[in-house]
Design a protein around this motif. Structure first.
Motif, mmCIF file in Angstrom:
data_model
loop_
_atom_site.group_PDB
_atom_site.id
_atom_site.type_symbol
_atom_site.label_atom_id
_atom_site.label_comp_id
_atom_site.label_asym_id
_atom_site.label_seq_id
_atom_site.Cartn_x
_atom_site.Cartn_y
_atom_site.Cartn_z
ATOM 1 N N UNK A 217 31.906 -10.915 -27.757
ATOM 2 C CA UNK A 217 32.830 -12.044 -27.839
ATOM 3 C C UNK A 217 33.299 -12.269 -29.271
ATOM 4 N N UNK A 218 32.383 -12.116 -30.210
ATOM 5 C CA UNK A 218 32.733 -12.271 -31.625
ATOM 6 C C UNK A 218 33.683 -11.157 -32.078
ATOM 7 N N UNK A 219 33.402 -9.933 -31.663
ATOM 8 C CA UNK A 219 34.203 -8.766 -32.068
ATOM 9 C C UNK A 219 35.663 -8.929 -31.676
ATOM 10 N N UNK A 220 35.899 -9.514 -30.494
ATOM 11 C CA UNK A 220 37.274 -9.653 -30.015
ATOM 12 C C UNK A 220 37.882 -11.020 -30.319
ATOM 13 N N UNK A 221 37.188 -11.794 -31.129
ATOM 14 C CA UNK A 221 37.723 -13.078 -31.568
ATOM 15 C C UNK A 221 37.922 -14.072 -30.445
ATOM 16 N N UNK A 222 37.033 -14.036 -29.458
ATOM 17 C CA UNK A 222 37.158 -14.926 -28.300
ATOM 18 C C UNK A 222 36.429 -16.234 -28.571
ATOM 19 N N UNK A 223 37.144 -17.324 -28.352
ATOM 20 C CA UNK A 223 36.550 -18.644 -28.560
ATOM 21 C C UNK A 223 35.486 -18.901 -27.494
ATOM 22 N N UNK A 224 34.283 -19.272 -27.943
ATOM 23 C CA UNK A 224 33.153 -19.432 -27.028
ATOM 24 C C UNK A 224 32.848 -20.913 -26.831
ATOM 25 N N UNK A 225 32.973 -21.421 -25.602
ATOM 26 C CA UNK A 225 32.655 -22.828 -25.347
ATOM 27 C C UNK A 225 31.182 -23.126 -25.660
ATOM 28 N N UNK A 226 30.854 -24.366 -26.013
ATOM 29 C CA UNK A 226 29.473 -24.720 -26.356
ATOM 30 C C UNK A 226 28.452 -24.355 -25.280
ATOM 31 N N UNK A 227 28.809 -24.557 -24.007
ATOM 32 C CA UNK A 227 27.860 -24.262 -22.933
ATOM 33 C C UNK A 227 27.563 -22.766 -22.861
ATOM 34 N N UNK A 228 28.586 -21.942 -23.071
ATOM 35 C CA UNK A 228 28.401 -20.490 -23.066
ATOM 36 C C UNK A 228 27.557 -20.066 -24.259
ATOM 37 N N UNK A 229 27.824 -20.652 -25.409
ATOM 38 C CA UNK A 229 27.058 -20.338 -26.622
ATOM 39 C C UNK A 229 25.589 -20.687 -26.425
ATOM 40 N N UNK A 230 25.338 -21.848 -25.834
ATOM 41 C CA UNK A 230 23.950 -22.257 -25.584
ATOM 42 C C UNK A 230 23.267 -21.289 -24.624
ATOM 43 N N UNK A 231 23.976 -20.854 -23.610
ATOM 44 C CA UNK A 231 23.427 -19.906 -22.637
ATOM 45 C C UNK A 231 23.033 -18.591 -23.315
ATOM 46 N N UNK A 232 23.890 -18.070 -24.161
ATOM 47 C CA UNK A 232 23.639 -16.775 -24.795
ATOM 48 C C UNK A 232 22.556 -16.843 -25.863
ATOM 49 N N UNK A 233 22.235 -18.036 -26.312
ATOM 50 C CA UNK A 233 21.159 -18.195 -27.295
ATOM 51 C C UNK A 233 19.815 -18.538 -26.638
ATOM 52 N N UNK A 234 19.820 -18.712 -25.320
ATOM 53 C CA UNK A 234 18.601 -19.095 -24.611
ATOM 54 C C UNK A 234 17.871 -17.834 -24.129
ATOM 55 N N UNK A 235 16.684 -17.534 -24.665
ATOM 56 C CA UNK A 235 15.973 -16.308 -24.266
ATOM 57 C C UNK A 235 15.585 -16.285 -22.794
ATOM 58 N N UNK A 236 15.515 -17.435 -22.164
ATOM 59 C CA UNK A 236 15.158 -17.490 -20.742
ATOM 60 C C UNK A 236 16.305 -16.988 -19.857
ATOM 61 N N UNK A 237 17.467 -16.805 -20.445
ATOM 62 C CA UNK A 237 18.642 -16.409 -19.665
ATOM 63 C C UNK A 237 18.848 -14.897 -19.621
ATOM 64 N N UNK A 238 17.863 -14.129 -20.129
ATOM 65 C CA UNK A 238 18.022 -12.669 -20.148
ATOM 66 C C UNK A 238 18.111 -12.090 -18.733
ATOM 67 N N UNK A 239 18.783 -10.971 -18.640
ATOM 68 C CA UNK A 239 18.922 -10.267 -17.365
ATOM 69 C C UNK A 239 17.618 -9.573 -16.984
ATOM 70 N N UNK A 240 17.571 -9.041 -15.752
ATOM 71 C CA UNK A 240 16.370 -8.375 -15.237
ATOM 72 C C UNK A 240 16.212 -7.002 -15.894
ATOM 73 N N UNK A 241 15.016 -6.733 -16.425
ATOM 74 C CA UNK A 241 14.765 -5.476 -17.139
ATOM 75 C C UNK A 241 13.977 -4.493 -16.262
ATOM 76 N N UNK A 242 13.870 -3.241 -16.735
ATOM 77 C CA UNK A 242 13.290 -2.153 -15.940
ATOM 78 C C UNK A 242 11.859 -2.429 -15.461
#
Length: 427
Positions: A217-242
Motif C-alpha cells: 500500500x505504501x509503495x503505490x501511494x495508497x491512502x490507508x484508512x485508520x481502521x485498515x492501518x490498525x488491522x495491519x499492525x495487529x499481530x493477531x490478524x495474521x493469515x493461516x500459516x503452514x
C-alpha cells in the motif's frame, strides 16, 4: 494440413481464442479430477467466474446427497438444481458478495470429521467472496480495492493486501471448515499458478505477512484508512500459516491452468500449418508488455528469429494498467492499442488479445483485434493511437474500428490470452 496463404487471419485468431477458453472450461476439465467414489453426502461451496459452471459439473457427476452455495460474477450464473448460485460484483466487491460470504462461513461452521466439503475456486473469487475482517467495513475494502486496481499493482500484490483484510481468505476458510475435510478444485488465473494467490487462497496456507501488505500500500501511494492501518499492525490478524493443524484435512488440486490453454492453442496453430512460439505467463504494464511483443515481432519479420514466419506468438498471464486517463479501457485493449502504436501498420501482422472470462476489465467486450491496417484506418477517422493510449481509451479506439471481440461471459477464467499471427512477406 498444409498452410494455405488464402486463409482468413481473423478467423484463425478467433478460433485460437475459442480453443484456449474451451481447454479451461469446467465441462472439459473438472470431472476427471473428482474422487472415484462419488457417493455420500457432500457440501459444495465455491467462488469465482467459473463457480456456477463448476457447480453444474458436480451436480451431473455426484451420485450422493448434495447441498451448497456458490458465488459468481453478475451474468456468469447457471441454473443449478441442488447448489444455490448467487451473483455478486467484480472486481470491486458489493453487499451481495458480503452476504454470501457470511452464508458460506455459516454453512461450513460446526462440521465434524465425517463431513466432506468441495470448494470450487476460480479467478475473481477474491472480490466475489468478500468478508471484511473484524473492525473493517465493506466500504474500507471497496476503497482499497479500487485504489489497487488503478495503481498498477500485480495480482499477487493485490491479493496479499486482500488476504490481510479478510475474514475468509488466506486459509481462513479451511480453518472454518475444520475438522471436516475440504477438497479444493481450482482453475488458475495467475502467473505461476500459486495456490495462495488464486482468489487469495481461502483454503491454503499463506506465507505473506501483514507487514508486506502494508508495504504494498505504501509503495503505490495508497491512502490507508485508520481502521485498515490498525488491522495491519495487529499481530493477531495474521493469515493461516503452514504449521496450522487446521490445514491437515485441506486438499488442493489444480484442474486448469493458463499453460494448458496455451498448449491447446499451439496444437491448433500446428494443425493450420504454422509454427507456434509460446512466451508463457507474463506480468507487467500492458503497454510495456506490448512493446516487448513488438520487438519480438520485428525480429521475426526482419531476421526470422527466433522462428520464421508464418508463425503465431502465444502468451497469457495478467498484465496491469495504471489508470491516468478517463477513457474506456481494459488491459487487453490497452495491450493492443500499444502494439498498434508500436508497429504502425507493419505488414502481415494480425493480433488478438482477450480475457478468457469474456470480460476485459469491467467492459462488455472480451478484447479486440488488430490488423495491419488498424493504424491507418484509425488515423483516417482522426484517432491517434498515442493520444488514446494516454487516455487509457483502448475500448473506444477499437470500437471505432468495429474490432472489439464480444463473447459474453464464458464461465471460466485463465486470464489473458494473446495470439499474434505473422505472415510471410509478400514477394
Amino acid at each position: 494440413m498444409s498452410f494455405d496463404p488464402a486463409f482468413n487471419p481473423e478467423s484463425l485468431l478467433r478460433e485460437l481464442f475459442s480453443t484456449a477458453i474451451d481447454a479451461a472450461h469446467p465441462r472439459q476439465v473438472l470431472a476427471d479430477h473428482l474422487p472415484a467414489d462419488r457417493t455420500g453426502r457432500v457440501i459444495v461451496i465455491g467462488a469465482g467466474k467459473a463457480a456456477a459452471a463448476m457447480a453444474e459439473v458436480i451436480e451431473r457427476e455426484w451420485q450422493g446427497e448434495i447441498s451448497g452455495l456458490v458465488v459468481t460474477r453478475y451474468g456468469h450464473g447457471a441454473n443449478c438444481q441442488k447448489i444455490e448460485v448467487v451473483e455478486a460484483a467484480h472486481p470491486v466487491p458489493d453487499a451481495a458478495g458480503l452476504a454470501v460470504a457470511q452464508r458460506v462461513l455459516k454453512l461450513v461452521s460446526g462440521l465434524t470429521e465425517a463431513d466432506r466439503v468441495i470448494f470450487l475456486l476460480s479467478g475473481g473469487g477474491s472480490a466475489l467472496l468478500a468478508l471484511p475482517a473484524a473492525g473493517l467495513s465493506l466500504a474500507d475494502k471497496q476503497g482499497i480495492n479500487k485504489a489497487l486496481l488503478k495503481s498498477g499493482a500485480s495480482i499477487s500484490e493485490m491479493n496479499c493486501v486482500r488476504k490481510h483484510l479478510s475474514a475468509i481468505k488466506g486459509g481462513r476458510l479451511a480453518k472454518a471448515c475444520w475438522p471436516a475435510s475440504i477438497y479444493t478444485y481450482a482453475i488458475s488465473d495467475v502467473p505461476g499458478d500459486e495456490p495462495t494467490v488464486i482468489a487469495s487462497g481461502p483454503s491454503v496456507a499463506d506465507p505473506s505477512t501483514s507487514a508486506e501488505a502494508l508495504a504494498i500500500l505504501t509503495r503505490y501511494g495508497i491512502e490507508v484508512p485508520p481502521a485498515v492501518l490498525a488491522r495491519l499492525h495487529d499481530p493477531r490478524a495474521e493469515t493461516v500459516k503452514h504449521a496450522d493443524p487446521c490445514l491437515a484435512r485441506s486438499h488442493f488440486e489444480l484442474i486448469a491452468t493458463p499453460q494448458q490453454s496455451l498448449d491447446a492453442a499451439a496444437a491448433k496453430v500446428r494443425a493450420a500449418g504454422l509454427t507456434p512460439l509460446i512466451l508463457g505467463d507474463l506480468e507487467g504494464e500492458a503497454r510495456e508488455v506490448a512493446k516487448v511483443h513488438a520487438g519480438i515481432i520485428r525480429q521475426i519479420v526482419l531476421h526470422g528469429q527466433p522462428i520464421k514466419p508464418p508463425c503465431v506468438i502465444l502468451s497469457g498471464g495478467e498484465t496491469t494498467v495504471t489508470v491516468r486517463g478517463k477513457g474506456r479501457g481494459g488491459r487487453n485493449a490497452e495491450f493492443l492499442l500499444s502494439l498498434t502504436e508500436s508497429l504502425k501498420g507493419l505488414p502481415g501482422v494480425y493480433a488478438l488479445a482477450g480475457d478468457t472470462d469474456g470480460i476485459d476489465g469491467s467492459e462488455d467486450n472480451a478484447g479486440a483485434l488488430m490488423r495491419p491496417d488498424s493504424h491507418a484506418r484509425a488515423a483516417a477517422l482522426g484517432l491517434s493511437a498515442t493520444a488514446e493510449l494516454d487516455n487509457n481509451n483502448g475500448y473506444g479506439y477499437f470500437a471505432a474500428l468495429n474490432d472489439l471481440i464480444v463473447t459474453g461471459p464464458t464461465r471460466t477464467n485463465v486470464n489473458d490470452f494473446r495470439a499474434i499471427l505473422i505472415l510471410e512477406p509478400t514477394k
